[in-house]
Design an enzyme around this catalytic site. Structure first.
Site, mmCIF file in Angstrom:
data_model
loop_
_atom_site.group_PDB
_atom_site.id
_atom_site.type_symbol
_atom_site.label_atom_id
_atom_site.label_comp_id
_atom_site.label_asym_id
_atom_site.label_seq_id
_atom_site.Cartn_x
_atom_site.Cartn_y
_atom_site.Cartn_z
ATOM 1 N N LEU A 104 1.008 -0.926 -0.191
ATOM 2 C CA LEU A 104 0.034 -0.106 0.243
ATOM 3 C C LEU A 104 1.044 1.520 0.007
ATOM 4 O O LEU A 104 2.188 1.147 0.453
ATOM 5 C CB LEU A 104 -1.186 0.095 1.072
ATOM 6 C CG LEU A 104 -2.376 -0.980 1.545
ATOM 7 C CD1 LEU A 104 -2.967 -1.100 2.351
ATOM 8 C CD2 LEU A 104 -3.027 -1.058 0.392
ATOM 9 N N ASP A 105 0.235 2.496 -0.719
ATOM 10 C CA ASP A 105 1.404 3.168 -0.960
ATOM 11 C C ASP A 105 1.428 4.455 0.803
ATOM 12 O O ASP A 105 0.826 3.838 1.568
ATOM 13 C CB ASP A 105 0.812 4.592 -2.003
ATOM 14 C CG ASP A 105 0.766 3.913 -2.439
ATOM 15 O OD1 ASP A 105 1.425 3.614 -3.372
ATOM 16 O OD2 ASP A 105 -0.286 5.003 -3.924
ATOM 17 N N ILE A 106 1.749 5.283 0.934
ATOM 18 C CA ILE A 106 2.432 5.767 2.142
ATOM 19 C C ILE A 106 0.843 6.475 3.292
ATOM 20 O O ILE A 106 0.494 6.931 4.317
ATOM 21 C CB ILE A 106 3.663 6.476 2.282
ATOM 22 C CG1 ILE A 106 3.839 7.381 3.656
ATOM 23 C CG2 ILE A 106 2.939 7.880 1.380
ATOM 24 C CD1 ILE A 106 5.229 8.189 3.756
ATOM 25 N N HIS A 187 -0.506 2.604 -9.075
ATOM 26 C CA HIS A 187 -1.282 3.340 -8.514
ATOM 27 C C HIS A 187 -2.476 3.475 -8.800
ATOM 28 O O HIS A 187 -3.512 4.169 -8.976
ATOM 29 C CB HIS A 187 -1.165 4.908 -8.558
ATOM 30 C CG HIS A 187 0.127 5.278 -7.278
ATOM 31 N ND1 HIS A 187 1.307 5.437 -7.664
ATOM 32 C CD2 HIS A 187 0.901 4.536 -6.955
ATOM 33 C CE1 HIS A 187 2.201 6.088 -6.495
ATOM 34 N NE2 HIS A 187 1.796 5.923 -5.977
#
Length: 235
Positions: A104-106, A187
């Site tokens: 998962l992205d930050i 993304h």
């Protein structure tokens, strides 16, 4: 019967200690076998022996499967020079051997799976297995009903040569949706809504395959997966 193993090797297999660290721990009388302190790092131990370090029992080596509720600000990596990582939230023996099955992205929260079982992880992440991921999304603007059909057909993403695979979109409120995708492009969810003329403000993963995020886990907390949850990926 499995052959006996050196004490320092056995300890290093179930802790974050190196072989050298385990040798020093034995000589410092920090290790016991079946209740007796053993100072010889070359002493032979069996898999059935009960090992303790500093009085605490050591788990037997074996696959580990973890569910984490990832907070904002943590990166899905084992090491990062600038940000805390999801591994910083894990307190398990040999956590350095874990890898992330579905990053998962930050700025994205929710369900992250970690394991040291490479084949299991591959079934979660490989496009071959089409393991679905479900996200709650809060958008900057109202979402139109027509977006449901567009997502179901597939979306053309910028600089991509093919549409996204059919996905499911459920409108929860004017600017809140739940989306389920079966692939993991870079993304992807953010880019899909950008292609629809909208912007993702909040992204939270609720489910991977048949494994939902445990509602009892607060942000930053984790637990081991149940046998049924582990088996759901192995089907």
């Amino acid at each position: 019967m499995a052959s006996p193993t050196r004490l320092d090797k056995a300890v290093s297999q179930v802790t974050d200690l190196s072989r050298s660290d385990a040798k020093r721990a034995a000589k410092a009388q920090r290790i016991s076998v079946n209740g007796e302190v053993v100072t010889d790092p070359a002493a032979k131990v069996q898999t059935s022996d009960a090992l303790c370090l500093d009085g605490g029992p050591l788990l037997k080596p074996g696959p580990c499967y973890i569910m984490l509720n990832k907070p904002l600000g943590y990166v899905s990596a084992t090491k990062d020079p600038e940000h805390p990582t999801v591994l910083d939230l894990i307190d398990e023996p040999n956590k350095g051997r874990l890898h992330i099955a579905g990053r998962l992205d930050i700025d994205t929260t929710g369900l992250v799976l970690l394991t040291d079982d490479g084949q299991w992880s591959h079934k979660v992440t490989s496009p071959t297995y089409h393991c679905e991921k479900t996200y709650y999304v809060q958008l900057a603007d109202r979402i139109e009903e027509a977006a449901v059909a567009k997502v179901a057909r597939g979306i053309w993403l910028k600089n991509e040569k093919r549409r996204t695979k059919p996905a499911r979109l459920e409108i929860l409120f004017a600017n809140e949706v739940r989306i389920t995708i079966g692939e993991g492009r870079y993304h992807q969810v953010k880019r899909m809504f950008a292609a629809l003329g909208n912007k993702v403000l909040v992204l939270h993963r609720e489910k991977i395959g048949d494994i939902p995020l445990d509602e009892g886990l607060r942000e930053g907390e984790y637990r081991l997966l149940t046998p049924d949850e582990i088996a759901s990926v192995k089907k």
